[in-house]
Design a protein around this motif. Sequence first.
Motif, PDB file in Angstrom:
ATOM      1  N   PRO A   1       0.694  -1.126   0.100  1.00  0.00           N
ATOM      2  CA  PRO A   1       0.044   0.104   0.100  1.00  0.00           C
ATOM      3  C   PRO A   1       0.860   1.362  -0.159  1.00  0.00           C
ATOM      4  O   PRO A   1       0.376   2.290  -0.640  1.00  0.00           O
ATOM      5  N   ILE A   2       2.089   1.145   0.622  1.00  0.00           N
ATOM      6  CA  ILE A   2       2.847   2.521   0.668  1.00  0.00           C
ATOM      7  C   ILE A   2       3.256   2.820  -0.717  1.00  0.00           C
ATOM      8  O   ILE A   2       3.322   3.796  -1.103  1.00  0.00           O
ATOM      9  N   ARG A   3       4.029   1.745  -1.278  1.00  0.00           N
ATOM     10  CA  ARG A   3       4.361   2.200  -2.734  1.00  0.00           C
ATOM     11  C   ARG A   3       3.351   2.546  -3.647  1.00  0.00           C
ATOM     12  O   ARG A   3       3.510   3.233  -4.585  1.00  0.00           O
ATOM     13  N   ARG A   4       2.243   1.977  -3.338  1.00  0.00           N
ATOM     14  CA  ARG A   4       1.171   2.243  -4.452  1.00  0.00           C
ATOM     15  C   ARG A   4       0.577   3.573  -4.312  1.00  0.00           C
ATOM     16  O   ARG A   4       0.025   4.382  -4.981  1.00  0.00           O
ATOM     17  N   GLY A   5       0.533   4.025  -2.757  1.00  0.00           N
ATOM     18  CA  GLY A   5       0.086   5.419  -2.394  1.00  0.00           C
ATOM     19  C   GLY A   5       0.897   6.371  -2.834  1.00  0.00           C
ATOM     20  O   GLY A   5       0.466   7.278  -3.341  1.00  0.00           O
ATOM     21  N   ILE A   6       2.349   6.147  -2.725  1.00  0.00           N
ATOM     22  CA  ILE A   6       3.139   6.936  -3.291  1.00  0.00           C
ATOM     23  C   ILE A   6       3.149   7.370  -4.747  1.00  0.00           C
ATOM     24  O   ILE A   6       3.226   8.353  -5.192  1.00  0.00           O
ATOM     25  N   TRP A   7       2.802   6.183  -5.660  1.00  0.00           N
ATOM     26  CA  TRP A   7       2.471   6.381  -7.011  1.00  0.00           C
ATOM     27  C   TRP A   7       1.234   7.147  -7.232  1.00  0.00           C
ATOM     28  O   TRP A   7       1.409   8.120  -8.141  1.00  0.00           O
ATOM     29  N   VAL A   8       0.286   6.970  -6.556  1.00  0.00           N
ATOM     30  CA  VAL A   8      -0.904   7.830  -6.930  1.00  0.00           C
ATOM     31  C   VAL A   8      -0.505   9.060  -6.545  1.00  0.00           C
ATOM     32  O   VAL A   8      -0.899  10.119  -7.263  1.00  0.00           O
ATOM     33  N   TYR A   9       0.039   9.516  -5.204  1.00  0.00           N
ATOM     34  CA  TYR A   9       0.260  10.874  -4.994  1.00  0.00           C
ATOM     35  C   TYR A   9       1.299  11.600  -5.710  1.00  0.00           C
ATOM     36  O   TYR A   9       0.909  12.798  -6.231  1.00  0.00           O
ATOM     37  N   GLU A  10       2.127  10.715  -6.191  1.00  0.00           N
ATOM     38  CA  GLU A  10       3.048  11.687  -7.060  1.00  0.00           C
ATOM     39  C   GLU A  10       2.705  11.508  -8.773  1.00  0.00           C
ATOM     40  O   GLU A  10       3.167  12.755  -9.272  1.00  0.00           O
TER      41      GLU A  10
ATOM     42  N   LYS B   1       3.089  12.312   9.681  1.00  0.00           N
ATOM     43  CA  LYS B   1       3.363  13.500   9.045  1.00  0.00           C
ATOM     44  C   LYS B   1       3.503  13.280   7.219  1.00  0.00           C
ATOM     45  O   LYS B   1       2.936  14.102   6.664  1.00  0.00           O
ATOM     46  N   CYS B   2       4.042  12.098   6.890  1.00  0.00           N
ATOM     47  CA  CYS B   2       4.224  11.740   5.673  1.00  0.00           C
ATOM     48  C   CYS B   2       3.255  10.783   4.873  1.00  0.00           C
ATOM     49  O   CYS B   2       2.719  10.948   4.040  1.00  0.00           O
ATOM     50  N   HIS B   3       3.194   9.694   6.048  1.00  0.00           N
ATOM     51  CA  HIS B   3       2.103   8.634   5.760  1.00  0.00           C
ATOM     52  C   HIS B   3       0.666   9.028   5.453  1.00  0.00           C
ATOM     53  O   HIS B   3      -0.159   8.315   4.802  1.00  0.00           O
ATOM     54  N   ARG B   4       0.421  10.071   5.865  1.00  0.00           N
ATOM     55  CA  ARG B   4      -1.086  10.724   5.803  1.00  0.00           C
ATOM     56  C   ARG B   4      -1.406  11.000   4.434  1.00  0.00           C
ATOM     57  O   ARG B   4      -2.662  11.027   4.001  1.00  0.00           O
ATOM     58  N   LYS B   5      -0.336  11.178   3.678  1.00  0.00           N
ATOM     59  CA  LYS B   5      -0.532  11.522   2.103  1.00  0.00           C
ATOM     60  C   LYS B   5      -0.709  10.318   1.269  1.00  0.00           C
ATOM     61  O   LYS B   5      -1.182  10.393   0.239  1.00  0.00           O
TER      62      LYS B   5
END
Length: 767
Positions: free
Chosen positions: A573-582, A622-626
């Motif tokens: 989920p973390i890498r997937r979330g980063i992909w969507v966010y960026e 602080k970061c993971h909320r994004k």
Amino acid sequence: MTFLAEFTSPVAAQETSNAVFSARIAPFLNAHCLDCHTGDDAEGQTDLQSLTPDFTTDARARRWIDVLQNLQFDQMPPPESDQPDAKDRAEVTGWILNELNKTGRYEGYRKKLLAPEYGNWVSHEKLFSGDIKTPPFSPARIWRYSPAIFTYRGLGNAKSPFTFMTSERGIRDYASISVADQSTVQMMLIAADSFLADRQRRGEFDRYAAPELELSDQQLKDILQREFFRVIGRNLSEAEIAKYLAFCKQNISTGGNLEGIKTTIKAMFLSTESMFRMELGRGPVDQHGRRQLSSDEIAYSLAYALTDHPPERNHLIRDAWKSDKLKNKQDVEALVQQIMDQQLTTGRWEHRDLPRVMRFFEEYFGFHRAGNVFKDNDRRRREKINQWNTNMLVHDAKMLIEHVLRQDQDVIAELLTTNQYFIAHPGNNQYAKEYYDEQVAKMTAPGYVEEKVQQRREQLQKEVKDWQLKKDEAERRLESYRKTEQLRVERYKTAIAAGMNPHPSYPFAPKSRGIGDLLYIEPYNLPSSGSADEQKWDWPLEQPLAMPKNQRAGLLTHPAWLAAHSLNEDNDPIRRGIWVYERLLAGVLGDVPPDVDAAVPSDPHQTLRQRMQNLRDQRCWKCHRKINPLGETFEIFDDWGRYRNRIYFDQDGKVYHRRDGDFERRLEANELTTRPVDASGMISGSGDPNVDGPVQDAVEMMHRLGHSQRARQSFIRHLFRYLMGRNEMLSDSQTLIAAEQAYLANGGSFKALVVSLLSSDSFLYRR
């Protein structure tokens, strides 16, 4: 114009630092920061009340850099506080950057902006605001050839001396990062030696080996012209011929014809043009001091933007170039439109005419890396994945992309939301039906099995005659072959009798990759079968086919993307979330602090989402909320890409992953309990209240984001980086706005988007 000027607010350029600070910066801090960051008990021991517009000492500059990064990373103000207007935030960051430059502290930041991972640092709001009127340009540069370009230069078995220095999880080919150092030169020499050794083994240089042979100047010129074209990809000019001729004759006088010619060819390998593309702007200079690319530079830039070959290898670019029709924006626009119309998805399935188009989608979405994630075979069997064939999943994803490109309507939204997939299909319906009809006629014809057995018998008899095979082994193989063919025929007839289309096992051919059977399709929640098994799924002959709308929405819910963004044994989920966010929200993330342990604990009694609760600790959140609220929406899929709406637990309360016979037995015995999957999440930061807010799962999230302005603009920014080989500057604002307008004006056309970007001032001008 430097990178710095791109961040300088027009207001800040006209007023003194103190005046700007008093009029704009201090009120911003007072409104959004000082409630928590004042005095001895300031939050995080960060007192901003004492900040002054003084950047002359390292300590004071570092405090402002902290403010800058918190604003850029959207970490402050905290999410529960009122948020500043995006343009106000951008003005403050621009002022800080300007002040850093005045005191010589900007260079380190500027270098960061060149790297792909910092592409989003340029203010998204400013880029698309329309406020920036600076005429676009790209910095004059030399750009090292990519590994793909080297591979297709026709240099035999010579290995590419070039490697990417960028992360494999994004846009790879960046001009500022692709440099040639000493090791590259050494590798180029090795490539030259390999190229020459292969040719010498084939006897290509035998004619030059005779010691008594005397070569005339014209013969040497012909040799040099031919070899230079082979190594560099263009013809020598008269001045270059004279230079190489003198050098070659000197080498021949020292080592003889053969060694002299080979040494001269090596020198070609070490020339600047052998390693670099040059984009210096040799054309006319305009009133803004920008230099337009010359016709030669435009031809090469277009060729390498869309293909891996020099312009001579693409007849449309070559014809325009040789006809002197690459002089201006209008010429380029007309040519790129012609290329898009005629060649966008043409060519062999494995060698498209415009290979860099599909490579963009691979690098942007990252689905092509599905095979890089190791999945254990024992686990695969336990979880009823009969064949883990990531090559086929990736092929299916490519067929989907090419279909959307052929339609060329609302392309970005379609790629992100469609439930129309290709599965075990060549992508070309006409070819699919022609081959299918041919195979059905063959397989159902009387005598088919005996005909195939007789052909196999003749092959085996030849092997026995040549002493390659014993007679009894040949008979055993023939009987096994007969049974296999009988099973195949039976499979066809059974499927047809059941009203299904038997899958015809497509061969490797110009119009299709090999697609043997339906054994790999379990990740689509479909029942699999091998070529000799009874077919369980009515495979559609005409595709794309409609997947359940509540289960699939675009490439991010495709098994290829899900697998590529998974872990060895679970979702990511973390890498997937980063992909969507960026990639869809143009978000910016900071580096993980070295003293923060963001590991997810193991506990077989808890779901992955439950185990990730520790990341909601204040320092992590602080970061993971994004990213977590975006990535956790994909929990409606397992790490194989299968849709699920419940999670099973055994009698000990442990998460139960098996889906084989043991699963069926336990399910029937009521030994398993279930809980519904919690895939809820949250979109924030899109700038659109109709998009932001809670979502039920990834499907709902993709439908909201897929049609959003933010996702569309973020996609355009990444395509810009890919075609330009660099990150955006604020001076590219007009280019990006024009590209988006062209896309929308043409019904969401990818072709129009590419035409706009490749005929833009950012592409055509250097400074």
